[in-house]
Write a protein that holds these residues in place. Structure first.
Motif, PDB file in Angstrom:
ATOM      1  N   PRO A  27       0.747  -1.140  -0.019  1.00 48.75           N
ATOM      2  CA  PRO A  27      -0.127   0.024  -0.097  1.00 48.75           C
ATOM      3  C   PRO A  27       0.937   1.363  -0.023  1.00 48.75           C
ATOM      4  O   PRO A  27       1.927   1.250   0.597  1.00 48.75           O
ATOM      5  CB  PRO A  27      -0.912   0.012   1.293  1.00 48.75           C
ATOM      6  CG  PRO A  27       0.066  -1.071   2.319  1.00 48.75           C
ATOM      7  CD  PRO A  27       0.884  -1.973   1.474  1.00 48.75           C
ATOM      8  N   ALA A  28       0.229   2.307  -0.683  1.00 51.90           N
ATOM      9  CA  ALA A  28       1.057   3.639  -0.803  1.00 51.90           C
ATOM     10  C   ALA A  28      -0.075   4.624  -0.420  1.00 51.90           C
ATOM     11  O   ALA A  28      -1.004   4.708  -1.242  1.00 51.90           O
ATOM     12  CB  ALA A  28       1.824   3.838  -1.903  1.00 51.90           C
ATOM     13  N   LEU A  29       0.277   5.442   0.366  1.00 50.71           N
ATOM     14  CA  LEU A  29      -0.882   6.489   0.894  1.00 50.71           C
ATOM     15  C   LEU A  29      -0.969   7.552  -0.202  1.00 50.71           C
ATOM     16  O   LEU A  29       0.268   8.227  -0.454  1.00 50.71           O
ATOM     17  CB  LEU A  29      -0.874   7.078   2.419  1.00 50.71           C
ATOM     18  CG  LEU A  29      -1.554   6.113   3.679  1.00 50.71           C
ATOM     19  CD1 LEU A  29      -1.048   4.655   3.579  1.00 50.71           C
ATOM     20  CD2 LEU A  29      -1.359   6.873   4.904  1.00 50.71           C
ATOM     21  N   GLY A  30      -2.138   8.102  -0.557  1.00 46.11           N
ATOM     22  CA  GLY A  30      -1.862   9.463  -1.076  1.00 46.11           C
ATOM     23  C   GLY A  30      -2.467  10.608  -0.350  1.00 46.11           C
ATOM     24  O   GLY A  30      -2.457  10.490   1.178  1.00 46.11           O
ATOM     25  N   VAL A  46      -2.644   0.275  -3.940  1.00 46.86           N
ATOM     26  CA  VAL A  46      -2.083  -0.760  -3.551  1.00 46.86           C
ATOM     27  C   VAL A  46      -1.543  -1.517  -4.837  1.00 46.86           C
ATOM     28  O   VAL A  46      -2.233  -1.784  -5.941  1.00 46.86           O
ATOM     29  CB  VAL A  46      -3.213  -1.869  -3.069  1.00 46.86           C
ATOM     30  CG1 VAL A  46      -2.476  -3.167  -2.256  1.00 46.86           C
ATOM     31  CG2 VAL A  46      -3.802  -1.110  -1.606  1.00 46.86           C
ATOM     32  N   ARG A  47      -0.163  -1.846  -4.852  1.00 42.21           N
ATOM     33  CA  ARG A  47       0.631  -2.071  -5.801  1.00 42.21           C
ATOM     34  C   ARG A  47       0.955  -3.751  -5.462  1.00 42.21           C
ATOM     35  O   ARG A  47       0.714  -4.414  -4.163  1.00 42.21           O
ATOM     36  CB  ARG A  47       1.821  -1.586  -6.113  1.00 42.21           C
ATOM     37  CG  ARG A  47       1.520   0.022  -6.440  1.00 42.21           C
ATOM     38  CD  ARG A  47       2.699   0.737  -6.886  1.00 42.21           C
ATOM     39  NE  ARG A  47       2.272   2.202  -7.171  1.00 42.21           N
ATOM     40  CZ  ARG A  47       2.445   3.189  -6.439  1.00 42.21           C
ATOM     41  NH1 ARG A  47       2.784   2.910  -5.152  1.00 42.21           N
ATOM     42  NH2 ARG A  47       2.201   4.469  -6.845  1.00 42.21           N
ATOM     43  N   GLU A  48       1.648  -4.320  -6.401  1.00 42.64           N
ATOM     44  CA  GLU A  48       2.006  -5.834  -6.514  1.00 42.64           C
ATOM     45  C   GLU A  48       1.126  -6.689  -5.904  1.00 42.64           C
ATOM     46  O   GLU A  48       1.408  -7.802  -5.204  1.00 42.64           O
ATOM     47  CB  GLU A  48       3.240  -5.844  -5.535  1.00 42.64           C
ATOM     48  CG  GLU A  48       4.448  -4.984  -6.145  1.00 42.64           C
ATOM     49  CD  GLU A  48       5.569  -4.863  -4.823  1.00 42.64           C
ATOM     50  OE1 GLU A  48       5.415  -5.214  -3.837  1.00 42.64           O
ATOM     51  OE2 GLU A  48       6.697  -4.203  -5.321  1.00 42.64           O
ATOM     52  N   LEU A  49      -0.169  -6.398  -6.440  1.00 47.88           N
ATOM     53  CA  LEU A  49      -1.219  -7.557  -6.113  1.00 47.88           C
ATOM     54  C   LEU A  49      -1.238  -8.830  -7.306  1.00 47.88           C
ATOM     55  O   LEU A  49      -1.073  -8.628  -8.551  1.00 47.88           O
ATOM     56  CB  LEU A  49      -2.840  -6.778  -6.332  1.00 47.88           C
ATOM     57  CG  LEU A  49      -2.836  -5.757  -5.202  1.00 47.88           C
ATOM     58  CD1 LEU A  49      -4.079  -4.867  -5.709  1.00 47.88           C
ATOM     59  CD2 LEU A  49      -3.458  -6.426  -3.986  1.00 47.88           C
ATOM     60  N   SER A  50      -1.357  -9.845  -6.590  1.00 45.07           N
ATOM     61  CA  SER A  50      -1.724 -11.098  -7.562  1.00 45.07           C
ATOM     62  C   SER A  50      -3.202 -10.996  -8.227  1.00 45.07           C
ATOM     63  O   SER A  50      -4.015 -10.083  -7.665  1.00 45.07           O
ATOM     64  CB  SER A  50      -1.653 -12.296  -6.483  1.00 45.07           C
ATOM     65  OG  SER A  50      -2.786 -12.442  -5.727  1.00 45.07           O
TER      66      SER A  50
END
Length: 197
Positions: free
Chosen positions: A140-143, A162-166
């Motif tokens: 997760p990365a907050l904006g 949210v990155r790098e999700l399957s």
């Protein structure tokens, strides 16, 4: 999860509405669909349009996106051809398109809210906790921090990517959402490239 979820995209014609309109939109839709309160599995995205200024959105030829189980489509179809009134402005809905959910590795939400998560540290902890509870593995990365009005109260939240999700985690996050207030545009995710603000 109860079967496949889809997005219903209704074309919308209208004028100026408040930029912060999640609660107003839910109220307007509830007049047309009185049992909407009883359907927490239906998510209501904020309207798509063009920012007129810091407080107003010009809907023009915009879009209303509803996320729902496929078996709820028939319940929502009567919205086609109807007119909603939002802050005194009529919004005319056309016939919707059904859009299947894809499984991108990066998803973004314009606003996510959790009870008692008013600062970035508490919010980040809540994100990690609830992603784990959903069984979603991702980064997760907050904006930006946002404040919205819901039923006369100020609610604090943050934009979230949210990155790098399957593929499985991506579909689960889009289906179940994150945090509360999905009827008011919160906790709903789209592929990151779709989010412009």
């Amino acid at each position: 999860m109860s079967g496949p979820f889809v997005d219903l995209l209704f074309p919308v014609r209208g004028g100026l509405v408040p930029l912060d309109h999640g609660y107003l939109l839910f109220s307007a839709l509830s007049h047309r669909l009185p049992d909407l309160h009883e359907r927490p599995d239906i998510g209501i995205f904020n309207l798509r349009g063009t920012s007129a200024d810091a407080h107003a959105l010009h809907v023009g030829n915009g879009t209303l996106r509803l996320r729902c189980p496929a078996d709820a489509i028939a319940r929502l179809l009567p919205l086609a051809g109807s007119t909603l009134v939002l802050a005194g402005q009529p919004l005319h809905l056309g016939a919707p398109r059904v859009h299947a959910l894809s499984t991108p590795s990066s998803l973004s939400a314009r606003l996510v809210t959790f009870k008692h998560a008013l600062d970035s540290v508490t919010f980040q902890a809540s994100v990690l906790k609830f992603l784990a509870e959903l069984g979603c593995l991702g980064t997760p990365a907050l904006g930006r921090r946002r404040i919205v009005s819901i039923s006369g109260k100020k609610v604090v939240g943050f934009a979230l990517t949210v990155r790098e999700l399957s593929p499985d985690s991506s579909l689960r996050l889009q289906t179940l959402g994150l945090g509360g207030r999905r009827h008011m545009g919160c906790g709903l995710f789209l592929p990151t490239t779709f989010q412009s603000s």
